[in-house]
Design an enzyme around this catalytic site. Structure first.
Site, PDB file in Angstrom:
ATOM      1  CE  LYS A 240       0.381 -28.809   8.244  1.00 27.73           C
ATOM      2  NZ  LYS A 240       1.348 -29.859   8.615  1.00 27.73           N
ATOM      3  CG  ASP A 359       5.237 -27.371  12.455  1.00 28.36           C
ATOM      4  OD1 ASP A 359       5.596 -27.333  11.269  1.00 28.36           O
ATOM      5  OD2 ASP A 359       4.228 -27.987  12.835  1.00 28.36           O
ATOM      6  CE  LYS A 399       4.913 -31.279  13.288  1.00 29.17           C
ATOM      7  NZ  LYS A 399       5.435 -31.269  11.906  1.00 29.17           N
TER       8      LYS A 399
END
Length: 857
Positions: A240, A359, A399
């Site tokens: 990602k 994240d 995120k």
């Protein structure tokens, strides 16, 4: 990855890591289906016709209003069970006085509706019907799906230089709205179309009664990007990050300023922070891309979700430094941890990191629809960390999940004020059916201190707040709506990501209902994506390490057949050999050494790193490589350097502490980078950079209840020109050693985190940057340097050489002609002193006078 439940709705226990949430079935522990669709020659560049948000602020009004005509998945389909009986059956039942308003049986206690014929689906019970899910499945149509490879990037710019000066602490405090904690999100439609919010929540709820295994299998078959998986990395999070790095023109691994110039200064490292990111996929990718020339600082929750450094295979972790705060827990909510991590990073980077990645996520099982509410403090603390440690001009990616609530949108607004550009994106590697998205921030502005302090106080509020009071808004709606560009951007983002999520959920529902469905373009999509992201199409594998002798030969390369130079003895400097060794002093340098005899076991010799603590030293007596034991030295793979293990001292007298450290003198290969033919000064510059990357603050850890050093400190020797010979001695300071009464001259060593230390030099090693068949000379007539060829007797200025590098000594040449000045008597280094009865013992005054005479001639 494993997950943990939240303790409460308002303050969940933090769980950090690469957790793709959005519904309870997007479980990080789940295994993906191994089914792969066949390749398809059809282009996958742009499926569907729905435009991405942000390209035109009026695009939402122009396109079809998504979902307006879609049925509610919570509705059931009415049926007339009596109509399902045959005519003959109804006549028999009428004769038996059957009443269709009652059930069968003497007392009418039986079921009223017939048991319908229904196909058995997956692991559902025979005849089980999930009305919402089945209706969702029937709604799916492949024309709904839009794919873009690469994804479209839509920045929201903020070039207002007065933005931050207008915000005072009082203004920010006055903006806060307090109230009872929210426990639902169904009414949060100020920043999206209401139908989008409703359909997202309904689609998630449609899966509530479906088994997790069925869901995961359908997701794996339906997701066009699923077969990319983790590629060569530890998990999907690493891929990602590779996806986003390519998506944003490698702004993370090669950060540049607004003029396109590198943010990384000459001879510096790329500094990055990885927060709430165990087990470390983001960092593994970063280190794979940059190797040891990037230095990372990690912060994540201790325990099963910690960084797993042993799994850093694609990018090895020698230059990655995890930190967990004074309580060693890695809790990002703790204000003390935020302060300490900031201090830890800033002291070692001076200006802060170039890039921070975050994240974080935690389990929200059975509370998927309020994931955003539960994650509000995690959003806050990750952003606060970034504002603290990212340098001016640096970048940040974090995120997030849903962004419907005023708290979340207000937080994004404050971040928007702190950076020149922001982008809310959903990379292709983020599964389309979950709520995950990423906030990418580019070029941090100066003067963000007021917002940093404010958010720090907001975080402190969460530790002291009462159960019935929460912060509902950080920025009033009027302020958000008043900034038309920001307001429209947030609405467009929420609408588009929400619409795509609905499509993704409908597609999974369809694949649940029909197990024969497969995404036929997965193979072609995988090929295109890996090519665009510059990743190899390969499986993860642990590299095989060859035996140490063969490994050394591979690093020596063309010198392998001449490896006896590793045993070359050094020249001994005496008064009688000064002229022999230094016909010209130009081009000569020296480094101070603690170990003046190479025969002292392995304290000064060659060291070879195969990764981590798998380090070997060269024994010149046997000509073999032996494992370095009990020293906790970490070197990057493919490292071959010449150095010494030094006894560094901290404090004086009886309170003195001894710490072993590794000092690099010169190098051949640094983590796979071949520097053997660089000039001496360039080699030492690279060695200094390498040592800076791998060095970590001195830390004692308990391993099997036995205290040991986490990693030996690493330094590079400072290279002094021979003209600074006398100045070097003025740098030395007097120290009292433990158990001694007399002071000794010590060389001071500066540390960024630990207290400063020193060591006692016992000699100087002289190194020549000029190849042995040349002499570097100085022309007083022309006032510049020239080179004299000893063989041809020709003299040339640098500009007269076709290749000036032919005058530069390689590592082998410098090493083979090194000169050692031993300090066997303290009087050798005392100014103007001599050693009685030892005429050939070189003293400081002898060498100083010799150098002066050479320079003056």
């Amino acid at each position: 990855m494993s997950s943990q439940d939240s303790e409460s709705e308002s303050s969940p226990t933090p769980y950090y890591g690469s957790f793709n949430s959005g519904s309870q079935y997007d479980d990080p522990k789940s295994s993906s289906s191994e089914d792969e669709g066949s390749s398809d020659d059809e282009s996958v560049q742009n499926y569907g016709k729905r435009p991405c948000f942000g390209a035109d602020h009026g695009s939402v009004a122009k396109k079809a209003r998504f979902g307006d005509n879609m049925p509610s998945f919570s509705e059931s389909v009415p049926s007339d069970s009596n109509a399902l009986y045959s005519e003959q059956s109804r006549r028999i039942m009428d004769r038996m006085n059957y009443d269709k308003s009652k059930g069968l049986g003497k007392s009418g206690q039986g079921r009223r509706d017939i048991v319908e014929i229904a196909p058995q689906k997956g692991r559902r019970g025979l005849g089980l019907k999930l009305e919402g899910l089945d209706l969702a499945a029937s709604t799916w149509d492949k024309s709904m799906e839009t794919l873009n490879i690469p994804e479209k990037v839509n920045w929201l710019e903020n070039n207002d230089e007065d933005d931050l000066t207008e915000l005072s602490g009082d203004v920010l405090e006055g903006w806060i709205k307090y109230g009872p904690p929210k426990k639902i999100i169904d009414d949060e439609d100020k920043y999206c179309r209401r139908v989008v919010l409703q359909k997202v929540l309904e689609c998630k709820s449609a899966f509530d009664n479906l088994g997790g295994a069925d869901m995961r299998k359908a997701r794996a078959r339906s997701n066009p990007f699923e077969t990319i998986k983790s590629n060569i990395f530890m998990n999907r999070a690493a891929v990602k990050m590779a996806n986003m790095d390519a998506m944003f023109d490698y702004m993370f691994t090669n950060p540049v300023d607004e003029d396109g110039n590198s943010l990384v200064r000459d001879n510096d490292l790329v500094y990055f922070a990885d927060v709430c990111a165990g087990p470390g996929g983001f960092s593994e990718y970063f280190l794979w891309r940059k190797k040891w020339q990037a230095k990372g600082f990690g912060f994540t929750l201790r325990g099963e979700n910690d960084f797993k450094l042993s799994d850093f295979i694609a990018g090895t972790p020698e230059s990655f430094d995890p930190y967990y705060g004074p309580n060693n827990d890695g809790d990002v909510f703790n204000p003390v941890n935020i302060e300490r991590f900031t201090d830890y990073v800033m002291k070692q980077t001076e200006l802060g990191v170039h890039v921070m990645m975050a994240d974080g996520g935690f389990s929200v099982e059975n509370q998927e629809n309020i994931q955003e509410i539960l994650s509000k403090r995690l959003y806050l603390c990750q952003i606060l960390m970034a504002l603290n440690v990212v340098r001016t001009g640096g970048h940040f990616v974090v995120k997030l999940f849903d962004l419907f609530t005023p708290f979340s949108v207000g937080l994004i607004y404050l971040v928007y004020k702190c950076f020149k550009k922001i982008c809310i994106c959903k990379p292709n590697t983020s599964r389309p059916a979950n709520s995950e998205r990423y906030l990418v921030c580019k070029w941090k502005k100066p003067g963000t201190d007021t917002i940093q302090r404010h958010l720090f106080q907001v975080n402190q509020f969460f530790d002291s707040k009462k159960d019935n009071t929460d912060i509902l808004e950080l920025v009033p709606h009027e302020e958000l709506a008043g900034n038309e560009a920001f307001f429209q951007y947030i609405c467009d983002s929420n609408n588009e990501i929400g619409e795509n999520q609905i499509v993704g959920l409908l597609k999974i529902a369809a694949f649940c209902a029909d197990q024969n469905l497969n995404e036929s373009k997965q193979a072609e999509i995988k090929r295109q994506c890996l090519e665009h992201w510059k990743l190899q199409d390969s499986l993860r594998k642990v590299p095989q390490k060859s035996a140490q002798d063969k490994y050394a030969d591979e690093l020596l390369k063309e010198w392998c057949s001449q490896k006896d130079f590793l045993k070359a003895t050094e020249g001994k400097l005496e008064t009688s050999t000064l002229e022999k060794y230094f016909p010209s002093t130009h081009g000569w340098y020296f480094v101070p050494l603690e170990n003046n005899h190479e025969s002292n076991k392995y304290l000064r010799t060659f060291f070879m790193g195969k990764g981590g603590k798998d380090v070997y030293y060269y024994n010149p007596k046997t000509g073999s490589w032996q494992l370095l034991k009990d020293m906790q030295l970490e070197l990057a793979p493919a490292t071959l350097v010449y150095g010494e293990i030094v006894t560094e001292l901290q404090g004086q007298g009886n309170s003195q502490v001894t710490i072993y450290a590794f000092h690099i003198i010169d190098g051949i290969s640094l983590g796979g980078e071949d520097i053997r033919k660089y000039s001496l000064t360039e080699r030492l510059r690279m060695c200094e950079k390498y040592a800076k990357a791998l060095n970590k603050p001195y830390r004692i850890i308990n391993k099997a209840d036995t205290p040991c050093v986490a990693s030996m400190p690493i330094r590079c020797k400072k290279l002094f020109p021979i003209t600074e010979f006398d100045g070097f001695f003025h740098r030395l300071e007097k120290y009292i050693l433990k158990g001694g009464k007399k002071s000794r001259l010590g060389y001071h060593l500066r540390n960024t985190i630990d207290p400063d230390r020193f060591y006692v030099p016992r000699g100087l090693l002289f190194l020549n940057e000029t190849r042995d068949d040349y002499m570097k000379m100085f022309s007083k007539r022309h006032n510049k340097y020239y080179y004299f060829n000893k063989k041809t007797k020709a003299s040339n200025f640098p500009e007269q050489f076709k290749f000036i590098d032919e005058t530069k000594a390689s590592f082998k040449n410098t090493f083979a002609h090194r000169i050692m000045w031993d300090w066997i008597d303290e009087r050798q280094v005392t100014e103007n002193d001599k050693v009685p009865g030892e005429q050939d013992v070189a003293c400081r005054v002898d060498i100083r006078n010799f150098i002066i005479s050479k320079i003056s001639n």
